[in-house]
Write a protein that holds these residues in place. Structure first.
Motif, PDB file in Angstrom:
ATOM      1  N   LEU A  67       0.853  -1.191   0.000  1.00 54.03           N
ATOM      2  CA  LEU A  67       0.000   0.000   0.000  1.00 54.03           C
ATOM      3  C   LEU A  67       0.885   1.234   0.000  1.00 54.03           C
ATOM      4  CD1 LEU A  67      -2.597  -1.233   2.643  1.00 54.03           C
ATOM      5  CD2 LEU A  67      -2.597  -1.574   0.152  1.00 54.03           C
ATOM      6  N   MET A  68       0.897   1.937  -1.129  1.00 57.86           N
ATOM      7  CA  MET A  68       1.808   3.050  -1.375  1.00 57.86           C
ATOM      8  C   MET A  68       1.064   4.373  -1.317  1.00 57.86           C
ATOM      9  SD  MET A  68       3.574   1.098  -4.609  1.00 57.86           S
ATOM     10  CE  MET A  68       1.998   0.342  -5.080  1.00 57.86           C
ATOM     11  N   SER A  69       1.728   5.382  -0.753  1.00 54.74           N
ATOM     12  CA  SER A  69       1.071   6.666  -0.570  1.00 54.74           C
ATOM     13  C   SER A  69       0.842   7.404  -1.880  1.00 54.74           C
ATOM     14  CB  SER A  69       1.891   7.545   0.371  1.00 54.74           C
ATOM     15  OG  SER A  69       1.267   8.789   0.561  1.00 54.74           O
ATOM     16  N   SER A  70       1.772   7.270  -2.832  1.00 54.17           N
ATOM     17  CA  SER A  70       1.735   8.135  -4.007  1.00 54.17           C
ATOM     18  C   SER A  70       2.355   7.431  -5.209  1.00 54.17           C
ATOM     19  CB  SER A  70       2.503   9.433  -3.722  1.00 54.17           C
ATOM     20  OG  SER A  70       3.808   9.134  -3.242  1.00 54.17           O
ATOM     21  N   SER A  71       2.238   8.046  -6.371  1.00 51.31           N
ATOM     22  CA  SER A  71       2.850   7.488  -7.573  1.00 51.31           C
ATOM     23  C   SER A  71       4.247   8.044  -7.805  1.00 51.31           C
ATOM     24  CB  SER A  71       1.979   7.776  -8.798  1.00 51.31           C
ATOM     25  OG  SER A  71       1.816   9.176  -8.976  1.00 51.31           O
ATOM     26  N   ARG A  72       4.578   9.115  -7.124  1.00 49.27           N
ATOM     27  CA  ARG A  72       5.890   9.752  -7.269  1.00 49.27           C
ATOM     28  C   ARG A  72       6.414  10.157  -5.891  1.00 49.27           C
ATOM     29  NH1 ARG A  72       3.326  12.251 -11.841  1.00 49.27           N
ATOM     30  NH2 ARG A  72       4.452  11.857 -13.780  1.00 49.27           N
ATOM     31  N   VAL A  73       7.727  10.384  -5.826  1.00 49.78           N
ATOM     32  CA  VAL A  73       8.350  10.992  -4.649  1.00 49.78           C
ATOM     33  C   VAL A  73       9.139  12.195  -5.138  1.00 49.78           C
ATOM     34  CG1 VAL A  73       9.849  10.653  -2.667  1.00 49.78           C
ATOM     35  CG2 VAL A  73       8.536   8.732  -3.562  1.00 49.78           C
ATOM     36  N   ASN A  74       8.723  13.379  -4.719  1.00 50.05           N
ATOM     37  CA  ASN A  74       9.331  14.616  -5.197  1.00 50.05           C
ATOM     38  C   ASN A  74       9.318  14.641  -6.732  1.00 50.05           C
ATOM     39  OD1 ASN A  74       9.787  15.571  -2.571  1.00 50.05           O
ATOM     40  ND2 ASN A  74      11.674  14.409  -2.413  1.00 50.05           N
ATOM     41  N   ASP A  75      10.471  14.675  -7.383  1.00 50.77           N
ATOM     42  CA  ASP A  75      10.522  14.799  -8.842  1.00 50.77           C
ATOM     43  C   ASP A  75      10.814  13.480  -9.546  1.00 50.77           C
ATOM     44  OD1 ASP A  75      10.064  17.571  -8.704  1.00 50.77           O
ATOM     45  OD2 ASP A  75      12.199  17.966  -8.381  1.00 50.77           O
ATOM     46  N   SER A  76      10.572  12.359  -8.879  1.00 45.31           N
ATOM     47  CA  SER A  76      10.841  11.068  -9.492  1.00 45.31           C
ATOM     48  C   SER A  76       9.893  10.816 -10.662  1.00 45.31           C
ATOM     49  CB  SER A  76      10.706   9.942  -8.463  1.00 45.31           C
ATOM     50  OG  SER A  76       9.347   9.808  -8.046  1.00 45.31           O
ATOM     51  N   GLU A  77      10.292   9.928 -11.555  1.00 45.92           N
ATOM     52  CA  GLU A  77       9.427   9.532 -12.662  1.00 45.92           C
ATOM     53  C   GLU A  77       8.258   8.689 -12.132  1.00 45.92           C
ATOM     54  OE1 GLU A  77       9.670  10.478 -15.855  1.00 45.92           O
ATOM     55  OE2 GLU A  77      11.363  11.756 -15.276  1.00 45.92           O
ATOM     56  N   TYR A  78       7.227   8.606 -12.938  1.00 44.13           N
ATOM     57  CA  TYR A  78       5.998   7.931 -12.544  1.00 44.13           C
ATOM     58  C   TYR A  78       6.264   6.495 -12.092  1.00 44.13           C
ATOM     59  CZ  TYR A  78       1.052   6.632 -12.862  1.00 44.13           C
ATOM     60  OH  TYR A  78      -0.221   6.202 -12.584  1.00 44.13           O
ATOM     61  N   LEU A  79       5.921   6.180 -10.857  1.00 43.28           N
ATOM     62  CA  LEU A  79       6.008   4.858 -10.217  1.00 43.28           C
ATOM     63  C   LEU A  79       7.441   4.358  -9.991  1.00 43.28           C
ATOM     64  CD1 LEU A  79       3.101   2.818 -11.882  1.00 43.28           C
ATOM     65  CD2 LEU A  79       3.098   3.972  -9.654  1.00 43.28           C
ATOM     66  N   GLN A  80       8.442   5.130 -10.401  1.00 46.14           N
ATOM     67  CA  GLN A  80       9.810   4.608 -10.333  1.00 46.14           C
ATOM     68  C   GLN A  80      10.329   4.485  -8.904  1.00 46.14           C
ATOM     69  OE1 GLN A  80      11.261   3.222 -13.172  1.00 46.14           O
ATOM     70  NE2 GLN A  80       9.089   3.602 -13.591  1.00 46.14           N
TER      71      GLN A  80
END
Length: 240
Positions: free
Chosen positions: A7-20
């Protein structure tokens, strides 16, 4: 059989690429699956084909085959035959409304209880809890009930932030969760910063932290008027 959840909070972290930021976790989670069933129902401003293609592209380098549930003639049968279930973010109310519309909640619950790995981010994480009463989303549609998948015995609040900008006079996230605690003091709420995730296995419910999470702790547990910081590596089995 104990559920296998990511269970993940988001699809990105700061400026990371989508889901990476989460891709290695997702790959490990679905390592035994030849194909993963993607549920795009939380998408509102992006059509389901486009949303599914975006997820396919983001995970292609990790040899994860994605199939969109929206393409199935019989969504219930598709859930029953799934080797893995992945649920995307968007609007939690729309997602839950569609799961009720296609009568899929019981199917997903049963499949996960059989050991099928489930993963979701944002809205897809939110619906794994008891209800969606602690979502941040606007109720743009009205599902028949706020009851969700009940895969974990708590509420979830993805995208948790605790900043209070100067001049802002609305309620903070913590104040909103305090309102929930006032009316539901016995129900724990897990708040996940962006980049944080909860991994549930037969032996543990562990908080993980991806690189780039802002703040000293990736998650907090709200219950009965208290807010407890949760460092990375915390096992929720000892707290809930």
């Amino acid at each position: 059989m104990a559920p296998s959840l990511l269970l993940m909070s988001s699809s990105r972290v700061n400026d990371s690429e989508y889901l990476q930021a989460y891709a290695e976790f997702i790959k490990g989670h679905f390592d035994a699956a030849q194909e993963v069933l993607f549920i795009p129902y939380a998408g509102v401003t992006m059509d389901y084909d486009t949303y599914t293609a975006r997820v396919q592209q983001a995970l292609a380098a990790y040899d994860i085959r994605i199939k969109g549930l929206h393409t199935a003639n019989d969504p219930q049968a598709e859930i029953r035959s799934a080797e893995g279930i992945l649920v995307g973010g968007g609007n939690t109310f729309r997602l839950l409304q569609q799961l009720y519309h296609y009568d899929l909640l019981a199917e997903i619950q049963a499949k996960v209880k059989q050991g099928c790995p489930y993963a979701g981010w944002s809205a897809g994480a939110n619906i794994a809890g008891l209800t969606i009463r602690t979502t941040n989303d606007m109720p743009i549609v009205e599902p028949p009930s706020f009851r969700a998948l009940e895969l974990v015995p708590l509420q979830l609040n993805p995208h948790y932030v605790d900043v209070h900008p100067p001049g802002f006079h609305g309620e903070t996230r913590a104040q909103r969760l305090a309102e929930y605690m006032t009316l539901h003091p016995g129900t724990p709420v897990l708040a996940l910063r962006e980049g944080a995730l909860l991994e549930v296995s037969a032996s543990a419910q562990v908080i993980h932290c991806c690189t780039g999470v802002n703040g000293s702790d990736p998650a907090f547990l709200f219950r009965a008027g208290t807010q407890t910081p949760l460092p990375a590596g915390t096992d929720l089995n000892k707290l809930v």
